[in-house]
Design a protein around this motif. Structure first.
Motif, PDB file in Angstrom:
ATOM      1  N   ARG A  28       1.091  -1.650   0.037  1.00  0.00           N
ATOM      2  CA  ARG A  28      -0.128   0.316  -0.210  1.00  0.00           C
ATOM      3  C   ARG A  28       0.504   1.220   0.385  1.00  0.00           C
ATOM      4  O   ARG A  28       0.504   1.860  -0.323  1.00  0.00           O
ATOM      5  CB  ARG A  28      -0.870   0.186   1.238  1.00  0.00           C
ATOM      6  CG  ARG A  28      -1.376   1.156   0.847  1.00  0.00           C
ATOM      7  CD  ARG A  28      -2.958   0.953   2.759  1.00  0.00           C
ATOM      8  NE  ARG A  28      -1.973   0.763   3.910  1.00  0.00           N
ATOM      9  CZ  ARG A  28      -1.402   2.186   4.530  1.00  0.00           C
ATOM     10  NH1 ARG A  28      -1.831   2.925   3.762  1.00  0.00           N
ATOM     11  NH2 ARG A  28      -0.780   1.833   5.164  1.00  0.00           N
ATOM     12  N   GLU A  29       1.392   1.408   0.731  1.00  0.00           N
ATOM     13  CA  GLU A  29       2.563   2.706   0.906  1.00  0.00           C
ATOM     14  C   GLU A  29       3.731   2.389  -0.532  1.00  0.00           C
ATOM     15  O   GLU A  29       3.809   4.038  -0.982  1.00  0.00           O
ATOM     16  CB  GLU A  29       3.914   2.041   2.201  1.00  0.00           C
ATOM     17  CG  GLU A  29       2.753   1.947   3.498  1.00  0.00           C
ATOM     18  CD  GLU A  29       3.988   2.021   4.435  1.00  0.00           C
ATOM     19  OE1 GLU A  29       3.724   2.283   5.790  1.00  0.00           O
ATOM     20  OE2 GLU A  29       5.020   0.895   4.090  1.00  0.00           O
ATOM     21  N   ALA A  30       4.039   1.117  -1.207  1.00  0.00           N
ATOM     22  CA  ALA A  30       4.579   2.004  -2.324  1.00  0.00           C
ATOM     23  C   ALA A  30       4.209   2.042  -3.212  1.00  0.00           C
ATOM     24  O   ALA A  30       4.724   2.988  -4.270  1.00  0.00           O
ATOM     25  CB  ALA A  30       5.374  -0.113  -2.052  1.00  0.00           C
ATOM     26  N   LEU A  31       2.545   1.564  -3.562  1.00  0.00           N
ATOM     27  CA  LEU A  31       1.831   2.262  -4.715  1.00  0.00           C
ATOM     28  C   LEU A  31       1.428   3.675  -4.369  1.00  0.00           C
ATOM     29  O   LEU A  31       1.274   3.874  -4.982  1.00  0.00           O
ATOM     30  CB  LEU A  31       0.387   1.928  -4.175  1.00  0.00           C
ATOM     31  CG  LEU A  31      -0.716   1.668  -4.857  1.00  0.00           C
ATOM     32  CD1 LEU A  31      -0.990   0.788  -6.476  1.00  0.00           C
ATOM     33  CD2 LEU A  31      -1.903   1.095  -4.600  1.00  0.00           C
ATOM     34  N   LEU A  32       1.395   4.165  -2.937  1.00  0.00           N
ATOM     35  CA  LEU A  32       0.614   5.551  -2.956  1.00  0.00           C
ATOM     36  C   LEU A  32       1.821   6.426  -2.985  1.00  0.00           C
ATOM     37  O   LEU A  32       1.854   7.845  -3.769  1.00  0.00           O
ATOM     38  CB  LEU A  32      -0.315   5.627  -1.701  1.00  0.00           C
ATOM     39  CG  LEU A  32      -1.313   4.984  -1.585  1.00  0.00           C
ATOM     40  CD1 LEU A  32      -1.552   5.368  -0.127  1.00  0.00           C
ATOM     41  CD2 LEU A  32      -2.180   5.272  -2.801  1.00  0.00           C
ATOM     42  N   LYS A  33       3.272   5.425  -3.018  1.00  0.00           N
ATOM     43  CA  LYS A  33       4.388   6.804  -2.740  1.00  0.00           C
ATOM     44  C   LYS A  33       5.106   6.059  -4.400  1.00  0.00           C
ATOM     45  O   LYS A  33       5.273   7.553  -5.473  1.00  0.00           O
ATOM     46  CB  LYS A  33       5.263   5.918  -2.673  1.00  0.00           C
ATOM     47  CG  LYS A  33       6.185   6.860  -1.576  1.00  0.00           C
ATOM     48  CD  LYS A  33       7.392   6.586  -0.672  1.00  0.00           C
ATOM     49  CE  LYS A  33       7.679   7.865   0.100  1.00  0.00           C
ATOM     50  NZ  LYS A  33       7.610   8.099   1.800  1.00  0.00           N
ATOM     51  N   GLY A  34       4.863   5.449  -4.699  1.00  0.00           N
ATOM     52  CA  GLY A  34       5.714   6.068  -6.784  1.00  0.00           C
ATOM     53  C   GLY A  34       7.088   5.372  -6.727  1.00  0.00           C
ATOM     54  O   GLY A  34       7.057   4.082  -6.942  1.00  0.00           O
ATOM     55  N   LEU A  35       7.508   6.447  -6.464  1.00  0.00           N
ATOM     56  CA  LEU A  35       8.858   6.630  -6.504  1.00  0.00           C
ATOM     57  C   LEU A  35       9.698   6.466  -5.571  1.00  0.00           C
ATOM     58  O   LEU A  35       9.060   7.291  -4.447  1.00  0.00           O
ATOM     59  CB  LEU A  35       9.393   7.959  -7.505  1.00  0.00           C
ATOM     60  CG  LEU A  35      11.643   7.679  -7.516  1.00  0.00           C
ATOM     61  CD1 LEU A  35      11.052   6.719  -8.723  1.00  0.00           C
ATOM     62  CD2 LEU A  35      11.386   9.423  -8.296  1.00  0.00           C
ATOM     63  N   ALA A  36      10.329   5.355  -4.909  1.00  0.00           N
ATOM     64  CA  ALA A  36      11.092   5.753  -3.595  1.00  0.00           C
ATOM     65  C   ALA A  36      11.888   6.825  -3.312  1.00  0.00           C
ATOM     66  O   ALA A  36      12.595   7.616  -4.674  1.00  0.00           O
ATOM     67  CB  ALA A  36      11.945   4.963  -3.577  1.00  0.00           C
ATOM     68  N   PRO A  37      11.667   7.098  -2.174  1.00  0.00           N
ATOM     69  CA  PRO A  37      13.179   8.716  -2.399  1.00  0.00           C
ATOM     70  C   PRO A  37      14.070   8.913  -2.463  1.00  0.00           C
ATOM     71  O   PRO A  37      14.850   9.819  -2.832  1.00  0.00           O
ATOM     72  CB  PRO A  37      12.578   8.958  -0.232  1.00  0.00           C
ATOM     73  CG  PRO A  37      11.571   8.043   0.398  1.00  0.00           C
ATOM     74  CD  PRO A  37      11.814   6.871  -0.621  1.00  0.00           C
ATOM     75  N   ASP A  38      15.065   7.534  -2.668  1.00  0.00           N
ATOM     76  CA  ASP A  38      15.920   7.662  -3.121  1.00  0.00           C
ATOM     77  C   ASP A  38      16.331   7.401  -5.226  1.00  0.00           C
ATOM     78  O   ASP A  38      17.389   7.359  -5.034  1.00  0.00           O
ATOM     79  CB  ASP A  38      16.903   6.986  -2.795  1.00  0.00           C
ATOM     80  CG  ASP A  38      17.209   5.310  -3.209  1.00  0.00           C
ATOM     81  OD1 ASP A  38      15.456   4.891  -3.622  1.00  0.00           O
ATOM     82  OD2 ASP A  38      16.995   4.211  -2.288  1.00  0.00           O
TER      83      ASP A  38
END
Ligand SMILES: *Cc1c(COP(=O)(O)O)cnc(C)c1O
Length: 465
Positions: A28-38
């Motif tokens: 869920r978190e990865a889906l809503l984030k899209g690209l990772a902060p790095d």
């Protein structure tokens, strides 16, 4: 209860960033984030398995049930089963034809969704999942997406009319067909469309920059590009589907897929299917004149094609495919967002599993003509690159495989999306699928910006306070 199930219930799969410098997230978190902060791309920490028995059982199942079984492997613990079933049933309400061509060679038509490209498979499921989570959290989201032609319309269509999710689509002004453009610009409501003086890669850079700009974090930006893990997971499903429906039923059945590739999201879906246990003998990765991948595969040196080349398979005009970071990760390497490789992948294994070839525009046109004349097979430029890739493979390596080897080449868009090109080559007008009817008469709305991040940021700030 078996051990695998226990494991999943206790331990939903976490997702790591390919740049290896961000915390693990849930689906869920990865889906809503899209690209990772790095600036890396999310990948599953471990790959769930589909057993031979499960794959056999898919033969009797409709597409959406296979989608349920396969995606549940990643989503168990992240969404209740009933809700997941609703998502896939609602998303996959159209045909997935497997067209026999000759011997055991097939074309899988992934073009029967509402915007007539394979992007619908990913966009429709991702859209429904995002909407599901956003509603639960009672917040809103602004989706930014760069398109080379088909992503924009598939995403816009999947999110169209929602209250709490807004969509901004950027497209390269000169590199989409009028019909592709109209599929996005005639919607309105929560969908804004911007033409950019530049190429697809430029649009992709603008979007990526916005994500990592702290000055825009108040906008709750998310990505619908194939960098999003929510697009990748649904693209695993049709590989299982094709094999399950076309196999003979013997225990040693296997399949070779040919995938026309641009950003390599489609290919990654297939690679994950193989790692999950689908008996794929080989992948053929066919690209247009943007040949950075076949060059890398043959020698291990990666160099972007800059600027990308304009080919008639315009949705594949990608000079630096973002999903290569995932592919390299799957083979134990590390490639950052710029294409720098800090740990080399297992090239030997990659070469064993993937055959890659670059197809130029002349070959693409000739393939459209031959397929039509010899087999009554109607292809558009992207699917023709895939089919040409298969022909090239058969010529070079076909004799290593039995004559009854199963081959499936992916057709990724409907020929009616490219009427000018088809008419020029074949002298016919492809029939319009119902989803494209009436579009010519609708009014278009879109804005224009120069290829300049400062200007793009201003635009976002002005329009979304
Ligand atoms: C996007 C697209 C492709 C390329 O898919 P990738 O996942 O980017 O490799 C191929 N054909 C069509 C019609 C597309 O829209």
């Amino acid at each position: 209860m078996n051990i695998e199930l226990l494991l999943i219930m206790k331990n939903p799969i976490k997702f790591y960033s390919t740049n290896q410098n961000a915390e693990l997230l849930s689906f869920r978190e990865a889906l809503l984030k899209g690209l990772a902060p790095d600036k890396g791309l999310y990948m599953p920490e471990w790959i769930p398995q589909v057993s031979a028995g499960e794959i056999r059982s898919f033969a009797e199942k409709p597409y959406y049930e296979i989608a349920y079984e396969v995606t549940r492997k990643f989503l168990a613990g992240e969404i209740p089963d009933d809700d997941l079933m609703w998502v896939v049933k609602d998303a996959y309400d159209y045909d997935v034809p497997l067209e026999p061509v000759f011997e055991k060679k097939y074309v899988m038509r992934l073009d029967c969704g509402p915007t007539a490209s394979f992007k619908d498979f990913a966009a429709r499921m991702m859209g429904r999942l995002m909407q599901y989570y956003i509603e639960q959290e009672n917040r809103d989201l602004l989706i930014l997406t760069a398109t080379s032609g088909d992503t924009g319309s598939a995403i816009a269509n999947a999110f169209y009319g929602l209250d709490n999710i807004k969509v901004v689509v950027l497209f390269p002004e000169k590199e989409v067909t009028p019909r592709q453009r109209k599929q996005m610009t005639t919607l309105g409501k929560n969908v804004r469309v911007i033409s950019v003086t530049g190429k697809f890669d430029d649009c992709q850079v603008l979007v990526k920059e916005a994500f990592t700009d702290p000055g825009l974090s108040y906008l709750n930006l998310s990505s619908a590009n194939s960098i999003n893990i929510g697009r990748l997971v649904p693209q695993i499903v049709y590989y299982f589907y094709a094999f399950a429906k076309l196999r003979t039923g013997n225990d040693d059945d296997d399949v070779i897929f040919s995938v026309p590739s641009g950003n390599f999201g489609d290919m990654m879906g297939g690679m994950l299917a193989m790692r999950m246990g689908l008996p794929v003998k080989r992948f053929i990765s066919a690209v247009n004149e943007n040949d950075e991948f076949p060059v890398y595969l043959s020698g291990g040196e990666y160099k972007k094609t800059e600027p990308s080349k304009n080919c008639i398979s315009s949705a594949m005009n990608v000079g630096h495919p973002s999903n290569l970071a995932r592919l390299v990760a799957l083979y134990g390497g590390i490639m950052d967002e710029k294409g720098n490789i800090s740990r080399q992948a297992d090239l030997k294994l990659m070469q064993k599993e993937i055959y890659s070839v670059s197809i130029n525009d002349n070959q693409t046109r000739q393939t459209i003509k031959d397929a039509w004349q010899r087999y009554n097979l109607l292809l558009e430029p992207h699917g023709a690159v895939g089919w040409a890739g298969l022909q090239s493979f058969l010529k070079e390596e076909g004799d290593k495989y039995p004559p009854d080897q199963l081959y499936v080449s992916l057709e990724t868009a409907h020929p009616a999306k490219f009427p000018e090109e088809i008419n020029r080559i074949l002298g016919i007008q492809p029939d319009l699928p119902p989803s494209l009817e009436g579009i010519e008469d609708k009014e278009e709305m879109f804005d224009h910006i120069e290829n300049d991040y400062g200007r793009f940021k201003e635009y976002l700030v002005e329009n979304y306070k």
